[in-house]
Design a protein around this motif. Structure first.
Motif, PDB file in Angstrom:
ATOM      1  N   UNK A   1       0.858  -1.188   0.000  1.00 49.89           N
ATOM      2  CA  UNK A   1       0.000   0.000   0.000  1.00 49.89           C
ATOM      3  C   UNK A   1       0.895   1.239   0.000  1.00 49.89           C
ATOM      4  N   UNK A   2       0.329   2.372  -0.313  1.00 52.74           N
ATOM      5  CA  UNK A   2       1.138   3.585  -0.414  1.00 52.74           C
ATOM      6  C   UNK A   2       0.615   4.721   0.420  1.00 52.74           C
ATOM      7  N   UNK A   3       1.457   5.732   0.573  1.00 51.00           N
ATOM      8  CA  UNK A   3       1.113   6.938   1.327  1.00 51.00           C
ATOM      9  C   UNK A   3       1.679   8.158   0.617  1.00 51.00           C
ATOM     10  N   UNK A   4       1.065   9.278   0.864  1.00 52.68           N
ATOM     11  CA  UNK A   4       1.636  10.574   0.531  1.00 52.68           C
ATOM     12  C   UNK A   4       2.284  11.064   1.825  1.00 52.68           C
ATOM     13  N   UNK A   5       3.547  10.739   1.981  1.00 54.33           N
ATOM     14  CA  UNK A   5       4.282  11.017   3.211  1.00 54.33           C
ATOM     15  C   UNK A   5       4.647  12.493   3.302  1.00 54.33           C
ATOM     16  N   UNK A   6       4.691  12.999   4.525  1.00 55.25           N
ATOM     17  CA  UNK A   6       5.194  14.348   4.773  1.00 55.25           C
ATOM     18  C   UNK A   6       6.319  14.231   5.796  1.00 55.25           C
ATOM     19  N   UNK A   7       7.433  14.905   5.528  1.00 56.46           N
ATOM     20  CA  UNK A   7       8.589  14.920   6.420  1.00 56.46           C
ATOM     21  C   UNK A   7       8.725  16.323   6.992  1.00 56.46           C
ATOM     22  N   UNK A   8       8.806  16.400   8.303  1.00 58.26           N
ATOM     23  CA  UNK A   8       8.993  17.683   8.975  1.00 58.26           C
ATOM     24  C   UNK A   8      10.341  17.633   9.690  1.00 58.26           C
ATOM     25  N   UNK A   9      11.254  18.490   9.285  1.00 60.70           N
ATOM     26  CA  UNK A   9      12.591  18.527   9.870  1.00 60.70           C
ATOM     27  C   UNK A   9      12.696  19.718  10.812  1.00 60.70           C
ATOM     28  N   UNK A  10      13.179  19.464  12.030  1.00 62.74           N
ATOM     29  CA  UNK A  10      13.405  20.526  13.010  1.00 62.74           C
ATOM     30  C   UNK A  10      14.896  20.631  13.301  1.00 62.74           C
ATOM     31  N   UNK A  11      15.408  21.849  13.250  1.00 61.35           N
ATOM     32  CA  UNK A  11      16.813  22.134  13.523  1.00 61.35           C
ATOM     33  C   UNK A  11      16.866  23.174  14.637  1.00 61.35           C
ATOM     34  N   UNK A  12      17.757  22.962  15.599  1.00 60.76           N
ATOM     35  CA  UNK A  12      17.888  23.888  16.720  1.00 60.76           C
ATOM     36  C   UNK A  12      19.223  24.610  16.690  1.00 60.76           C
ATOM     37  N   UNK A  13      19.193  25.838  17.207  1.00 61.26           N
ATOM     38  CA  UNK A  13      20.412  26.646  17.330  1.00 61.26           C
ATOM     39  C   UNK A  13      20.263  27.571  18.533  1.00 61.26           C
ATOM     40  N   UNK A  14      21.369  27.804  19.210  1.00 64.43           N
ATOM     41  CA  UNK A  14      21.374  28.724  20.351  1.00 64.43           C
ATOM     42  C   UNK A  14      21.853  30.117  19.964  1.00 64.43           C
ATOM     43  N   UNK A  15      22.577  30.200  18.860  1.00 63.07           N
ATOM     44  CA  UNK A  15      23.121  31.489  18.429  1.00 63.07           C
ATOM     45  C   UNK A  15      22.792  31.734  16.962  1.00 63.07           C
ATOM     46  N   UNK A  16      22.828  33.004  16.595  1.00 65.75           N
ATOM     47  CA  UNK A  16      22.595  33.409  15.218  1.00 65.75           C
ATOM     48  C   UNK A  16      23.908  33.890  14.618  1.00 65.75           C
ATOM     49  N   UNK A  17      23.990  33.859  13.312  1.00 66.24           N
ATOM     50  CA  UNK A  17      25.206  34.343  12.655  1.00 66.24           C
ATOM     51  C   UNK A  17      25.176  35.866  12.550  1.00 66.24           C
ATOM     52  N   UNK A  18      26.122  36.431  11.837  1.00 61.57           N
ATOM     53  CA  UNK A  18      26.256  37.887  11.743  1.00 61.57           C
ATOM     54  C   UNK A  18      25.063  38.575  11.089  1.00 61.57           C
ATOM     55  N   UNK A  19      24.296  37.852  10.296  1.00 62.18           N
ATOM     56  CA  UNK A  19      23.136  38.478   9.646  1.00 62.18           C
ATOM     57  C   UNK A  19      21.823  38.098  10.331  1.00 62.18           C
ATOM     58  N   UNK A  20      21.919  37.447  11.496  1.00 62.44           N
ATOM     59  CA  UNK A  20      20.733  37.188  12.295  1.00 62.44           C
ATOM     60  C   UNK A  20      19.969  35.923  11.949  1.00 62.44           C
ATOM     61  N   UNK A  21      20.638  34.943  11.348  1.00 63.20           N
ATOM     62  CA  UNK A  21      19.969  33.661  11.089  1.00 63.20           C
ATOM     63  C   UNK A  21      20.796  32.526  11.676  1.00 63.20           C
ATOM     64  N   UNK A  22      20.122  31.437  11.985  1.00 60.57           N
ATOM     65  CA  UNK A  22      20.811  30.259  12.529  1.00 60.57           C
ATOM     66  C   UNK A  22      21.395  29.416  11.402  1.00 60.57           C
ATOM     67  N   UNK A  23      20.574  29.120  10.422  1.00 58.63           N
ATOM     68  CA  UNK A  23      20.946  28.384   9.220  1.00 58.63           C
ATOM     69  C   UNK A  23      19.917  28.753   8.164  1.00 58.63           C
ATOM     70  N   UNK A  24      20.319  28.810   6.944  1.00 64.60           N
ATOM     71  CA  UNK A  24      19.388  29.178   5.876  1.00 64.60           C
ATOM     72  C   UNK A  24      18.335  28.083   5.713  1.00 64.60           C
ATOM     73  N   UNK A  25      17.075  28.477   5.681  1.00 63.26           N
ATOM     74  CA  UNK A  25      16.000  27.506   5.440  1.00 63.26           C
ATOM     75  C   UNK A  25      16.272  26.705   4.167  1.00 63.26           C
ATOM     76  N   UNK A  26      16.895  27.345   3.184  1.00 65.92           N
ATOM     77  CA  UNK A  26      17.190  26.661   1.916  1.00 65.92           C
ATOM     78  C   UNK A  26      18.063  25.431   2.134  1.00 65.92           C
TER      79      UNK A  26
END
Length: 137
Positions: free
Chosen positions: A39-64
């Protein structure tokens, strides 16, 4: 008075989350019901990434970067029979095992520079999911 000078230092945690989808079939070995059949599914994957600090431009990691890594793994499973793909040719391609596989693969790609994969949720349907994260033993 400058607000930043008078405010006490704070410690926070940022959680970034993205979603990707793929379609795939599986058959749960030794399952005592209908899901043992193909049988099959239309699977959805949700990825969570954590960070305690931001870089010089105010982001933890690019969503891209999170999207690209998740999408690459999802694409490797898309329109496939999961039971034929390593490691699911040996272990059951359950939502639980898929979540752990995505977590471990994404951790190899994304962890570092102050960010780490904190959890992966696999949605088998719109109303049923499993969330996997690793804990200290």
């Amino acid at each position: 008075m400058n607000h930043s000078e008078s405010a006490p230092p704070t410690c926070g945690l940022y959680t970034l989350k993205i979603q990707a989808q793929f379609c795939a079939a599986h058959a749960l070995r030794d399952y005592p019901g209908d899901c043992r059949r193909l049988h099959g599914h239309n699977w959805k994957v949700e990825t969570e990434v954590e960070a305690k600090v931001l870089n010089d431009i105010g982001i933890a990691i690019d969503f891209k970067a999170i999207k690209a890594a998740t999408r690459t793994l999802a694409d490797s499973l898309d329109h496939r029979f999961l039971n034929d793909i390593e490691p699911f040719d040996r272990i059951n391609p359950s939502a639980e095992n898929l979540a752990a596989w995505f977590y471990r693969q994404l951790s190899k790609i994304l962890n570092g520079s102050g960010v780490s994969v904190s959890a992966v949720t696999i949605w088998e349907t719109d109303t049923a999911c499993v969330r996997y994260k690793e804990i200290a033993a």
